[in-house]
Write a protein that holds these residues in place. Structure first.
Motif, short mmCIF file in Angstrom:
data_model
loop_
_atom_site.label_atom_id
_atom_site.label_comp_id
_atom_site.label_asym_id
_atom_site.label_seq_id
_atom_site.Cartn_x
_atom_site.Cartn_y
_atom_site.Cartn_z
N LEU A 69 50.20 49.43 48.26
CA LEU A 69 49.43 48.68 49.24
C LEU A 69 47.96 48.74 48.85
N SER A 70 47.22 47.71 49.23
CA SER A 70 45.79 47.69 48.95
C SER A 70 45.04 47.15 50.15
N THR A 71 43.89 47.73 50.40
CA THR A 71 42.99 47.17 51.40
C THR A 71 42.36 45.92 50.79
N TYR A 72 41.68 45.14 51.59
CA TYR A 72 40.92 44.04 51.03
C TYR A 72 39.87 44.61 50.08
N ILE A 73 39.62 43.90 49.01
CA ILE A 73 38.71 44.40 47.99
C ILE A 73 37.30 43.88 48.26
N SER A 74 36.35 44.81 48.30
CA SER A 74 34.95 44.44 48.44
C SER A 74 34.53 43.74 47.15
N ILE A 75 34.03 42.51 47.28
CA ILE A 75 33.74 41.73 46.08
C ILE A 75 32.25 41.49 45.85
N GLY A 76 31.40 42.03 46.67
CA GLY A 76 29.97 41.95 46.43
C GLY A 76 29.32 40.68 46.92
N ASN A 77 28.04 40.61 46.64
CA ASN A 77 27.25 39.43 47.00
C ASN A 77 26.03 39.38 46.10
N GLY A 78 25.10 38.52 46.40
CA GLY A 78 23.91 38.39 45.56
C GLY A 78 24.16 37.48 44.38
N LEU A 79 23.51 37.79 43.29
CA LEU A 79 23.63 37.00 42.06
C LEU A 79 24.12 37.89 40.93
N THR A 80 24.79 37.27 39.98
CA THR A 80 25.23 37.98 38.78
C THR A 80 24.92 37.10 37.57
N THR A 81 24.54 37.74 36.49
CA THR A 81 24.22 37.02 35.26
C THR A 81 25.23 37.38 34.19
N PHE A 82 25.82 36.37 33.60
CA PHE A 82 26.79 36.56 32.52
C PHE A 82 26.78 35.31 31.64
N SER A 83 27.82 35.09 30.83
CA SER A 83 27.83 34.03 29.83
C SER A 83 27.59 32.63 30.39
N HIS A 84 27.87 32.40 31.65
CA HIS A 84 27.66 31.07 32.25
C HIS A 84 26.33 30.98 32.98
N GLY A 85 25.47 31.96 32.81
CA GLY A 85 24.16 31.95 33.45
C GLY A 85 24.13 32.85 34.67
N THR A 86 23.20 32.59 35.57
CA THR A 86 23.08 33.35 36.80
C THR A 86 23.71 32.54 37.93
N ILE A 87 24.71 33.12 38.56
CA ILE A 87 25.43 32.41 39.62
C ILE A 87 25.67 33.37 40.79
N PRO A 88 26.07 32.81 41.95
CA PRO A 88 26.36 33.68 43.10
C PRO A 88 27.56 34.61 42.81
N ASN A 89 27.44 35.80 43.35
CA ASN A 89 28.53 36.79 43.27
C ASN A 89 29.23 36.82 44.62
N PRO A 90 30.53 36.72 44.70
CA PRO A 90 31.51 36.77 43.62
C PRO A 90 31.56 35.48 42.82
N THR A 91 31.95 35.62 41.56
CA THR A 91 32.03 34.47 40.66
C THR A 91 33.23 33.61 41.01
N ASN A 92 33.26 32.41 40.44
CA ASN A 92 34.36 31.47 40.71
C ASN A 92 35.73 32.06 40.36
N ALA A 93 35.81 32.73 39.21
CA ALA A 93 37.11 33.30 38.80
C ALA A 93 37.57 34.38 39.78
N VAL A 94 36.65 35.20 40.23
CA VAL A 94 37.00 36.24 41.20
C VAL A 94 37.48 35.59 42.49
N LEU A 95 36.81 34.57 42.95
CA LEU A 95 37.23 33.87 44.17
C LEU A 95 38.60 33.22 43.98
N GLU A 96 38.84 32.66 42.82
CA GLU A 96 40.13 32.02 42.56
C GLU A 96 41.26 33.02 42.57
N ILE A 97 41.03 34.18 41.98
CA ILE A 97 42.06 35.22 41.93
C ILE A 97 42.30 35.76 43.33
#
Length: 187
Positions: A159-187
């Protein structure tokens, strides 16, 4: 008959592969077995070199914990998702793992590739992974699978609780975008 229940509580600080692996070692997973499996990852991806792998006891805010220390060097910083899937599927055949552990590894990579495919509007065989194409991803998945199997957690109800996924901005290969990233939201 009571069955074993394993609970992953990630509601406060989220969950990374390093955090999960460290927690599993803290629970008593065979450290040598996990480290040996991690070193098998070095031959999975060309251009990857493992420099150091260890677990060390640390003190964090007055609590003793285990920290996973992993140092590596990589020649490539992006790979096709299908190449990642092919390489990891081939490599786990060499590991002495039960089918449930192997499916955990393969399904985790497939979930990531499928999410990237969907958010980029690309067929699965055309998707490129950037940060997740690293040997670090293989190490997290294979190390966790070995530890989970060693602790017989795959034999329990997980079993798992809901996972805290953060907020703010994150910088990676696609630039600086809102956190959680699109892939994290999709998963």
């Amino acid at each position: 008959m009571l069955s074993k229940i394993s609970i992953i509580d990630a509601q406060l600080a989220g969950l990374s592969g390093d955090m999960m692996l460290s927690a599993l070692i803290d629970l008593g997973a065979n450290k040598k077995k996990v480290i040996d499996s991690i070193y098998t990852c070095e031959n999975i991806l060309s251009g990857s070199e493992i420099k150091d792998v260890r677990f060390e006891k640390v003190n964090s805010n007055g609590f003793t914990a285990t920290r996973f220390y992993f140092e590596y060097r990589e020649k490539f910083h992006e790979r096709k998702g299908i190449e990642i899937l092919k390489n990891i599927t081939k490599s786990i055949g060499d590991l002495d793992l039960k089918p449930r552990s192997k499916s955990f590894i393969v399904n985790s990579i497939r979930t990531l590739i499928d999410a990237e495919s969907k958010i980029h509007g690309e067929p699965v065989n055309k998707v490129y992974l950037h940060e997740a194409s690293s040997i670090d991803t293989f190490v997290d998945l294979i190390g966790c699978a070995v530890a989970l199997e060693d602790l017989k957690i795959f034999e329990s109800k997980i079993l798992s609780t809901y996972i805290s996924i953060g907020n703010g901005l994150t910088t990676f290969s696609h630039g600086t975008i809102p956190n959680p990233t699109n892939a994290v939201l999709e998963i």
